[in-house]
Design an enzyme around this catalytic site. Structure first.
Site: not given
Lengths: 580, 171
Positions: A114-115, A478, A52, A164
């Site tokens: 969940f999630q 760097m 993602e 959802k």
């Protein structure tokens, strides 16, 4: 006509109405209804990333290179949290994104389902605005407002969290555009009085500098041409932040190069000695100012910015002008009228003296390829193709900013404010989708590229001919450079051990892989990279311990630049060490 | 090396906002995220249709920080306007406190007497305690609480201030 549609359908319909071409996303449980609504819908092309974070950066690259908002679609919980780095990046660099996140059903919110993650809470301070939509009837108006907020004023990411059940539930969708909410009305135009004062200050300045930033790019290509017109009228030299490169052409005689920590000697000296600084769409970032009490001490400052909160944040200015860069530049040009350009002969002569330091010069050391040379050759051999360049973060990024030259806006995609390693490859993918005919090159380091290397698969899947040019010095360069300069060369964890064979890795993903080990291979390899009709990784092995100069050490003033050849102590006091 | 702290003057800000979910977290979080101070914060909706709330924040900081606070608040989408009452000049600040005091005999009589002086009203009474309701500027409430401490102070609840400019017009 009104029809009863599911929340997911309303979302897709609303995206189409906003003119969305691409959605960068990754499916998951809490966005299944939206993915089902996208299934078989030819109006929107969904680009399946591999992580993602890649979706958010790809959307950024698309947005930055096209000027259109980028759209991200990810699931709840880890989908959203993985996207957060890209969202924070877009927030810092003012990139317009609309991020759609799935959420657990409204009845489950707060139950550690969940999630489940508190996406609204997590993204509250790295979005320009965010919404939790609890009613499908609110979706159309919310999406309309989200695009408005993302793209107007100072652009930025706007997140819409959709549970959802709201995706499944139905509401009436009207064919007419939703009633536009009018609460977001940024100030675009400057007052006549401010413009008159600005013109008077410019007219009497003996040593003016135009200091431009990402705001000029964000204001659209018109702003860049207006900047050039204003410069032609007033004759002042131009410098730019990292984010503003391309707004003013790098081959213009009045171009000073980038300013700040790794800016040119002439840009930083001009800022230090200027009697007038006109800041256009930049924000006096700490990379630009160096030590604040020594920043541009002799100058009157005009600051043009669409974000009132950027003005007087770190550097107090004499004349704040809130407005859109293009609009205000246009107002200044009109108000300047037929005045003759001020006589800046003496100022230009001083600048010429600073230019003579040739601050971007670097030593040639033995057989190793100098990284600066690699960038210079890449520029020279791709220049006529008008390429789009993205970068990761680190030395290679600064070398690209210094040695690659830009002539137009929207050609330079880099993570400036947040400094996100792993930005460049997905950003190049987004840019390639938005600009299918362009040559898109990610100038990378061997460490940064590994941060989102999984996106090689995305480019393969969509047949995107992006090029990744790895400036491989086997160090997080760097970090190593700072350790050399401030921690007596104690290279704590900055060596890139156990590197993959990038050529084989490229081939494993169906890319072409090319390795450059000697200087005499450089040009032929770059030409082979350009000639290949498909994605290419070039693994260019360069001098391992080259430093990026000029450099203003942290806590130092513009006049205390380190150039190649200067003796460096290798230590720093605690006050300076505490600065980033 | 030492970490430096900034001092500054007290300012009262009133912020008119859309009464939407999360707005308070957004504003309070902005103060935390950018290192600003909140001395007190009150919020309630102020319109008939419950769509607009007024938040009063007391903060302190140097002038440049106060200016940043106002600008940062102002750029939040649900924020309609930000007023700095301290900068605007003459204004009224009021706070409500509930003060529970318990005691017997002379302490109890003295508490009542002082309450009368402060125009605090007993809103709950038992044979050994009072709850006083008191409104006023914060320093008046501070003084009252200090006095009650000697007479058997049990508990204090304060609302934090709300404020408004003086005169006929709105801010």
């Amino acid at each position: 006509m009104n029809t009863e549609r599911s929340g997911a359908d309303i979302l897709v319909e609303s995206l189409v109405r906003q003119g969305v071409e691409f959605v960068f996303g990754y499916p998951g449980g809490a966005v299944l209804p939206i993915y089902d609504a996208l299934f078989g819908d030819a109006r929107i092309r969904h680009i399946l990333v591999r992580h993602e974070a890649g979706a958010a950066h790809a959307a950024e690259g698309y947005a930055r290179s096209t000027g259109k908002p980028g759209v991200v679609l990810v699931t709840s919980g880890p989908g959203a949290t993985n996207a957060v780095t890209g969202i924070a990046d877009a927030f810092m660099d003012s990139i317009p994104l609309v991020i759609i996140t799935g959420q657990v059903a409204t009845g489950l919110i707060g139950s550690d389902a969940f999630q489940e993650a508190d996406t609204i809470g997590i993204t509250r301070h790295c979005t320009k605005h965010n919404y939790l939509v609890r009613d499908p009837g609110e979706l159309a108006a919310t999406i309309d407002e989200a695009f408005q907020i993302a793209t107007q004023g100072r652009p930025g990411p706007v997140l819409i969290d959709i549970p959802k059940d709201v995706q499944v539930a139905t509401a009436m969708l009207s064919d007419a555009a939703p009633q536009r909410r009018l609460r977001y009305q940024p100030q675009i135009e400057a007052g006549a009085d401010e413009i008159a004062r600005a013109v008077a200050l410019i007219a009497k300045a003996k040593a003016p500098v135009l200091y431009t930033g990402g705001g000029v790019i964000n204001s659209g290509p018109g702003a860049s041409s207006l900047l050039r017109r204003l410069q032609a009228l007033i004759g002042a030299p131009v410098t730019s932040t990292l984010m503003g490169l391309g707004a003013f052409p790098a081959d213009h005689p009045e171009w000073l190069g980038m300013l700040g920590m790794h800016g040119t000697f002439e840009a930083n000296m001009a800022m230090n000695r200027a009697d007038l600084i006109v800041c256009i769409g930049a924000r006096f970032d700490d990379r630009v100012t160096g030590r604040l009490d020594a920043f541009a001490p002799h100058s009157t400052k005009i600051h043009i910015d669409i974000d009132r909160a950027s003005i007087n944040k770190t550097v107090p200015v004499d004349l704040p002008i809130v407005g859109d860069c293009a609009r205000v530049l246009g107002q200044l040009i009109d108000a300047w009228g037929e005045r003759p350009a001020p006589d800046l002969t003496e100022w230009k002569a001083r600048i010429q003296g600073w230019r003579a330091r040739d601050s971007l010069a670097y030593p040639k050391t033995g057989a190793e390829i100098m990284p600066q040379l690699a960038i210079e050759r890449l520029f020279a051999l791709t220049r006529d193709r008008d390429p789009i360049i993205s970068t990761e973060v680190g030395q290679h990024q600064m070398w690209a900013a210094q040695h690659f030259q830009f002539f137009a806006p929207n050609k330079w995609l880099t993570s400036g404010g947040l400094g996100t390693m792993g930005y460049g490859l997905p950003a190049a993918i987004g840019a390639q989708l938005g600009n299918p005919e362009s040559l898109v090159i990610d100038i990378a380091g061997e460490a940064s590229i590994q941060m989102n290397i999984q996106e090689l698969g995305t480019a393969s899947q969509y047949r995107l001919p992006v090029k990744v040019f790895i400036v491989n010095n086997e160090y997080m360069g760097m970090v190593r450079q700072w350790q050399e300069l401030t921690y007596e060369s104690r290279y704590s964890n900055s060596y890139s051990d156990s590197l993959p064979d990038f050529v084989k890795l490229a081939e494993a993903y169906g890319w072409k892989g090319i390795r450059i080990e000697r200087e005499d291979q450089l040009d032929a390899a770059i030409e082979a990279m350009i000639a290949h009709d498909g994605p290419v990784i070039v693994d260019c092995l360069v001098a391992k311990q080259a430093n990026c100069y000029p450099m203003i050490p942290s806590g130092a003033a513009h006049t205390e630049m380190i150039l190649y050849g200067d003796a460096v102590a290798g230590t720093m006091d605690d006050e300076a060490k505490a600065l980033v | 090396m030492k970490i430096q702290q900034q001092e500054g003057e007290r300012h009262v800000l009133t912020i008119t906002v859309d009464n939407e979910a999360g707005i308070l977290a957004k504003i309070a979080g902005l103060f935390t995220a950018r290192g600003y101070n909140i001395d007190s914060l009150t919020v309630a909706d102020i319109t008939e249709n419950h769509q607009v709330s007024r938040i009063t924040i007391v903060t302190h900081g140097p002038p440049a920080v106060i200016d940043q606070i106002r600008a940062q608040l102002d750029r939040l989408v649900p924020v309609h306007k930000v007023i700095d009452l301290t900068e605007l000049g003459p204004h009224v600040e009021r706070e409500l406190a509930l003060v529970k005091v318990s005691g017997k005999g002379e302490h109890r009589v003295e508490a009542l007497r002082l309450a009368d002086v402060f125009r605090a009203r007993p809103v709950d009474t038992t044979t050994e305690s009072f709850i006083f309701e008191l409104t006023g500027a914060p320093d008046k409430i501070d003084s009252f609480i200090a006095l009650m401490r000697e007479l058997g102070l049990v508990e204090v609840g304060r609302t934090g201030i709300v404020g408004m400019t003086r005169g006929a017009s709105g801010a």
